[in-house]
Design a protein around this motif. Structure first.
Motif, PDB file in Angstrom:
ATOM      1  N   VAL A  83       0.840  -1.197   0.000  1.00 15.48           N
ATOM      2  CA  VAL A  83       0.000   0.000   0.000  1.00 15.48           C
ATOM      3  C   VAL A  83       0.877   1.249   0.000  1.00 15.48           C
ATOM      4  O   VAL A  83       1.901   1.316   0.685  1.00 15.48           O
ATOM      5  CB  VAL A  83      -0.933   0.008   1.226  1.00 15.48           C
ATOM      6  N   ARG A  84       0.457   2.249  -0.768  1.00 12.41           N
ATOM      7  CA  ARG A  84       1.208   3.490  -0.897  1.00 12.41           C
ATOM      8  C   ARG A  84       0.670   4.555   0.065  1.00 12.41           C
ATOM      9  O   ARG A  84      -0.494   4.520   0.446  1.00 12.41           O
ATOM     10  CB  ARG A  84       1.159   3.961  -2.350  1.00 12.41           C
ATOM     11  N   ASP A  85       1.520   5.490   0.382  1.00 13.30           N
ATOM     12  CA  ASP A  85       1.247   6.484   1.416  1.00 13.30           C
ATOM     13  C   ASP A  85       0.650   7.735   0.782  1.00 13.30           C
ATOM     14  O   ASP A  85       1.376   8.559   0.203  1.00 13.30           O
ATOM     15  CB  ASP A  85       2.553   6.806   2.153  1.00 13.30           C
ATOM     16  N   ALA A  86      -0.657   7.924   0.906  1.00 16.83           N
ATOM     17  CA  ALA A  86      -1.336   9.060   0.286  1.00 16.83           C
ATOM     18  C   ALA A  86      -0.865  10.385   0.865  1.00 16.83           C
ATOM     19  O   ALA A  86      -0.730  11.391   0.139  1.00 16.83           O
ATOM     20  CB  ALA A  86      -2.848   8.920   0.463  1.00 16.83           C
ATOM     21  N   LEU A  87      -0.616  10.413   2.161  1.00 18.44           N
ATOM     22  CA  LEU A  87      -0.210  11.662   2.794  1.00 18.44           C
ATOM     23  C   LEU A  87       1.179  12.090   2.329  1.00 18.44           C
ATOM     24  O   LEU A  87       1.419  13.275   2.050  1.00 18.44           O
ATOM     25  CB  LEU A  87      -0.241  11.492   4.315  1.00 18.44           C
ATOM     26  N   ARG A  88       2.093  11.135   2.227  1.00 16.09           N
ATOM     27  CA  ARG A  88       3.426  11.448   1.711  1.00 16.09           C
ATOM     28  C   ARG A  88       3.339  11.904   0.263  1.00 16.09           C
ATOM     29  O   ARG A  88       4.031  12.849  -0.145  1.00 16.09           O
ATOM     30  CB  ARG A  88       4.339  10.231   1.829  1.00 16.09           C
ATOM     31  N   GLY A 108     -16.171   5.412  12.597  1.00 14.02           N
ATOM     32  CA  GLY A 108     -16.575   4.024  12.735  1.00 14.02           C
ATOM     33  C   GLY A 108     -17.021   3.342  11.466  1.00 14.02           C
ATOM     34  O   GLY A 108     -17.514   2.212  11.510  1.00 14.02           O
ATOM     35  N   LEU A 109     -16.835   3.976  10.299  1.00 15.84           N
ATOM     36  CA  LEU A 109     -17.275   3.367   9.050  1.00 15.84           C
ATOM     37  C   LEU A 109     -16.254   2.334   8.568  1.00 15.84           C
ATOM     38  O   LEU A 109     -15.052   2.445   8.833  1.00 15.84           O
ATOM     39  CB  LEU A 109     -17.498   4.427   7.969  1.00 15.84           C
ATOM     40  N   THR A 110     -16.737   1.328   7.854  1.00 12.39           N
ATOM     41  CA  THR A 110     -15.895   0.273   7.295  1.00 12.39           C
ATOM     42  C   THR A 110     -15.394   0.687   5.909  1.00 12.39           C
ATOM     43  O   THR A 110     -15.896   1.654   5.321  1.00 12.39           O
ATOM     44  CB  THR A 110     -16.680  -1.038   7.180  1.00 12.39           C
ATOM     45  N   PRO A 111     -14.420  -0.033   5.366  1.00  9.60           N
ATOM     46  CA  PRO A 111     -13.892   0.351   4.049  1.00  9.60           C
ATOM     47  C   PRO A 111     -14.958   0.448   2.970  1.00  9.60           C
ATOM     48  O   PRO A 111     -14.980   1.417   2.193  1.00  9.60           O
ATOM     49  CB  PRO A 111     -12.882  -0.762   3.739  1.00  9.60           C
ATOM     50  N   VAL A 139      -9.645   4.632  -1.412  1.00  9.65           N
ATOM     51  CA  VAL A 139     -10.177   4.757  -0.057  1.00  9.65           C
ATOM     52  C   VAL A 139      -9.857   3.500   0.753  1.00  9.65           C
ATOM     53  O   VAL A 139      -9.409   3.572   1.908  1.00  9.65           O
ATOM     54  CB  VAL A 139     -11.695   5.003  -0.107  1.00  9.65           C
ATOM     55  N   LYS A 140     -10.070   2.345   0.157  1.00 12.26           N
ATOM     56  CA  LYS A 140      -9.796   1.089   0.850  1.00 12.26           C
ATOM     57  C   LYS A 140      -8.297   0.933   1.124  1.00 12.26           C
ATOM     58  O   LYS A 140      -7.891   0.338   2.128  1.00 12.26           O
ATOM     59  CB  LYS A 140     -10.320  -0.082   0.026  1.00 12.26           C
ATOM     60  N   TYR A 181      -3.610   2.121   7.385  1.00 11.11           N
ATOM     61  CA  TYR A 181      -3.635   2.425   8.815  1.00 11.11           C
ATOM     62  C   TYR A 181      -4.139   1.267   9.684  1.00 11.11           C
ATOM     63  O   TYR A 181      -3.623   1.043  10.781  1.00 11.11           O
ATOM     64  CB  TYR A 181      -4.494   3.662   9.075  1.00 11.11           C
ATOM     65  N   LEU A 182      -5.164   0.558   9.217  1.00 10.67           N
ATOM     66  CA  LEU A 182      -5.833  -0.415  10.073  1.00 10.67           C
ATOM     67  C   LEU A 182      -5.787  -1.852   9.557  1.00 10.67           C
ATOM     68  O   LEU A 182      -6.250  -2.757  10.248  1.00 10.67           O
ATOM     69  CB  LEU A 182      -7.299  -0.008  10.286  1.00 10.67           C
ATOM     70  N   GLY A 183      -5.267  -2.064   8.360  1.00  6.06           N
ATOM     71  CA  GLY A 183      -5.290  -3.407   7.792  1.00  6.06           C
ATOM     72  C   GLY A 183      -6.604  -3.683   7.079  1.00  6.06           C
ATOM     73  O   GLY A 183      -7.512  -2.852   7.032  1.00  6.06           O
ATOM     74  N   ALA A 184      -6.729  -4.889   6.550  1.00  4.66           N
ATOM     75  CA  ALA A 184      -7.914  -5.240   5.779  1.00  4.66           C
ATOM     76  C   ALA A 184      -9.114  -5.567   6.664  1.00  4.66           C
ATOM     77  O   ALA A 184     -10.267  -5.473   6.226  1.00  4.66           O
ATOM     78  CB  ALA A 184      -7.613  -6.430   4.866  1.00  4.66           C
TER      79      ALA A 184
END
Length: 649
Positions: free
Chosen positions: A315-320, A377-380, A410-411, A417-420
């Motif tokens: 996964v790539r870092d969107a913020l970076r 609290g929303l899911t992917p 988005v996923k 951050y949180l995994g799948a």
């Protein structure tokens, strides 16, 4: 978030409009036609700026085909001539516009002293004129396309030598054709090869450990086996197609290690910016101040990019990534022309700044709003269906989702951050897909009732639900031809409506495999031999360990010495607790066997071009100790062919 076409399909399904049972396989249903027509009204598709840019500076267009050594076609310059005129009903109109722009193949003059070769491969080859020859930026995917592109340029511009080679980043479509641009002897003779820190490690490692699965999945992303037609593959988002030929690499002789460094190459001053860990683990952008030129590598393209490719990757870092875009704005200076290693250039300082700004804000908005909804609290899947870009970003063609897709990105942010896992314990230990499918089909009252419900959904244009139902039926019984065909037709419609080329190719490849089966042959590692010989031996040993059949290895305690005569390396390999370990060490006296061979022959063994018979008979390998134990040891390694089914089991 739904894309506009998906949202239109959903709204049409909810309205229950149109009955599609009579539409033959391969045609767009009335629901899809209507959805694409409504989509066309939401964007200024007649805007001419992109076409002016994509055609500007044309010097010459190539014709004919680029062939591999065995006569197979790598690039067919006539294959996409059908991409012209108005969008057909089987292609999203926005994707069709983008496909027409990418279809502008040829040699183009960007500014005095700068040329681009586009359409020879997935990426671009950029030529910058030095004092005595050409400075080449990126070498395309394979030797054949790179050599053809460079030869074409020389026919038009004169037979100048290559005086430097730059690799913008560590993805194979930018370095795999290196041996078609320079020979190792030329590099040893002093021609510089410039790349960013970590390039060689990243370039040679990506395809070793999970390359088999990634290669198989790339067929979906790039539509490799789809026919080139309005009902098949029309584009990839980044270009027309990948050059599947002979892949190689040249080790850099000059690494950019600091955030900003300058070099003078063949009399031309370059300012390099090291930007790792966004689009690629090793990447660099550059500017040529004297030409007012900025090169954005692949952190910038004429499309939203992937934070997680459909083929799979880390996964790539969107913020970076967004941070690098702000740095690019700060570094832009007085640049008047932008060149990327995909798609077409942009001229004019204000337009370039707008282009970079939009990319910055797409990735930052995607990141920030996903994180906001994570904390709510929303899911992917819930976040992906909810997020929409603001109108100022949605209406900008340069960041629309032709290659990446907002829902997928988005996923990726969630996974970063949180995994799948979405936090719901019901998803901690779900049943395997086939067992789950069988139970769902039984709950539905049997396959016939499930297919009937899916047919009703299809008739109403509710293709996402039809796919959900039919996927269970096909996993429960891959031989159910009615379910397979209806699922294929549902995938057809989702593909015809998709704006992202990667999603379209995935849907249509799924449909093709439901009708014709998985490919008989996977990506051959033999094509990678020129690259693999440059790979550190540890990567192959890691791949061996990951290929060990654990259940079959239980209770085994083999120890093998590996001695490489050409690189003067020696390793001990041993199995303990059904795990293959290795370490660099002198040959162990208590080993079952010792293999003494060259690294090249070992790579051939790992690539599958040299097998057990070669091992027993070749003069290139010496075996001491028990050959039987060595064969038993090697027999514990899985040799995955890369043809596994994806939409069936």
């Amino acid at each position: 978030m739904k894309t506009m076409t998906t949202a239109v399909l959903a709204s049409l399904a909810l309205a229950g409009c149109s009955r599609e049972t009579a539409a033959p396989a391969g045609e767009a249903t009335a629901t899809t036609v209507q959805a694409n027509a409504q989509f066309a009204k939401t964007l200024p598709l007649a805007d001419a700026q992109g076409f002016e840019d994509a055609q500007r500076g044309l010097v010459a267009r190539p014709t004919g085909k680029i062939l591999a050594a065995d006569g197979s076609v790598i690039t067919d310059f006539d294959a996409f001539h059908f991409v012209a005129g108005d969008a057909p009903p089987t292609v999203n109109p926005s994707l069709w516009r983008h496909a027409k722009l990418n279809a502008q193949a040829g040699l183009f003059k960007v500014v005095d002293g700068v040329y681009q070769l586009r359409g020879f491969d997935l990426g671009n080859m950029t030529l910058i004129e030095g004092r005595t020859g050409w400075i080449v930026v990126d070498a395309l995917t394979c030797r054949e396309t790179a050599a053809a592109a460079l030869a074409f340029a020389r026919r038009q511009l004169g037979d100048k030598p290559v005086t430097a080679l730059l690799f913008s980043h560590s993805h194979i479509d930018h370095f795999g054709g290196a041996l078609g641009v320079l020979t190792p002897e030329q590099v040893r003779g002093g021609v510089p090869v410039v790349a960013s820190a970590g390039f060689m490690e990243e370039a040679t490692s990506e395809n070793v450990l999970v390359g088999t699965a990634m290669g198989r999945r790339s067929y979906y992303q790039f539509g490799k086996n789809l026919e080139r037609s309005a009902r098949g593959m029309v584009d990839t988002g980044l270009g027309k197609g990948v050059g599947y030929g002979s892949f190689g690499v040249l080790a850099p002789t000059d690494l950019i290690t600091q955030p900003t460094e300058e070099r003078v190459l063949d009399g031309v001053r370059f300012v390099f910016h090291n930007v790792p860990g966004a689009e690629a683990p090793a990447e660099m952008t550059f500017s040529v101040p004297a030409l007012k030129l900025y090169g954005g590598a692949e952190n910038l393209a004429q499309t939203m990019h992937n934070l997680l490719p459909v083929r799979g990757a880390k996964v790539r870092d969107a913020l970076r990534w967004a941070g690098y875009m702000q740095q690019a704005l700060d570094q832009l200076g007085d640049a008047e022309v932008y060149v990327g290693q995909h798609n077409w250039p942009i001229w004019g300082h204000e337009r370039i700044a707008e282009f970079i700004t939009k990319h910055r804000d797409v990735y930052k908005y995607t990141h920030d709003q996903t994180v906001r909804l994570i904390n709510a609290g929303l899911t992917p899947n819930e976040i992906a269906d909810q997020i929409r870009l603001p109108a100022s970003l949605q209406g900008y063609f340069g960041t629309r989702g032709y290659y990446g897709d907002l829902r997928h990105n988005v996923k990726a942010v969630y996974q970063f951050y949180l995994g799948a896992y979405d936090g719901n314990p019901a998803h901690l230990d779900p049943l395997p897909p086939v067992e789950m499918a069988r139970r769902y089909v039984a709950l539905a009252g049997g396959a016939d009732k499930a297919v009937a419900a899916a047919q009703q959904a299809f008739d109403q244009g509710d293709y996402r639900w039809a796919v959900e139902l039919l996927n269970h039926v096909v996993f429960a019984d891959a031989g159910n031809r009615a379910a397979r065909e209806l699922l294929a037709r549902s995938y057809d419609q989702l593909g015809y409506a998709a704006e992202a080329a990667t999603w379209r190719n995935s849907y249509l490849t799924a449909a093709a495999e439901l009708r014709g089966g998985a490919p008989k042959q996977g990506t051959s590692r033999a094509a990678f031999l020129d690259m693999l010989v440059q790979t550190p031996i540890e990567r192959f040993l890691e791949a061996m360990a990951a290929g060990l059949d654990g259940p079959a290895a239980e209770g085994k305690d083999f120890k093998i010495n590996l001695v490489l005569t050409d690189t003067k390396e020696s390793y001990a390999l041993w199995i303990e607790n059904a795990v293959l370990h290795f370490r660099r060490a002198e040959p162990a006296a208590d080993a079952n066997a010792t293999m003494t061979l060259t690294k090249t022959f070992f790579v051939r063994m790992m690539a599958g071009t040299a097998g057990a018979k070669d091992m027993l008979t070749s003069d290139e390998i010496k075996v001491t100790g028990s050959r039987i134990d060595l064969l038993r040891f090697l027999g514990l390694m899985d040799k995955a062919p890369g043809t596994f089914p994806i939409v069936t089991r």
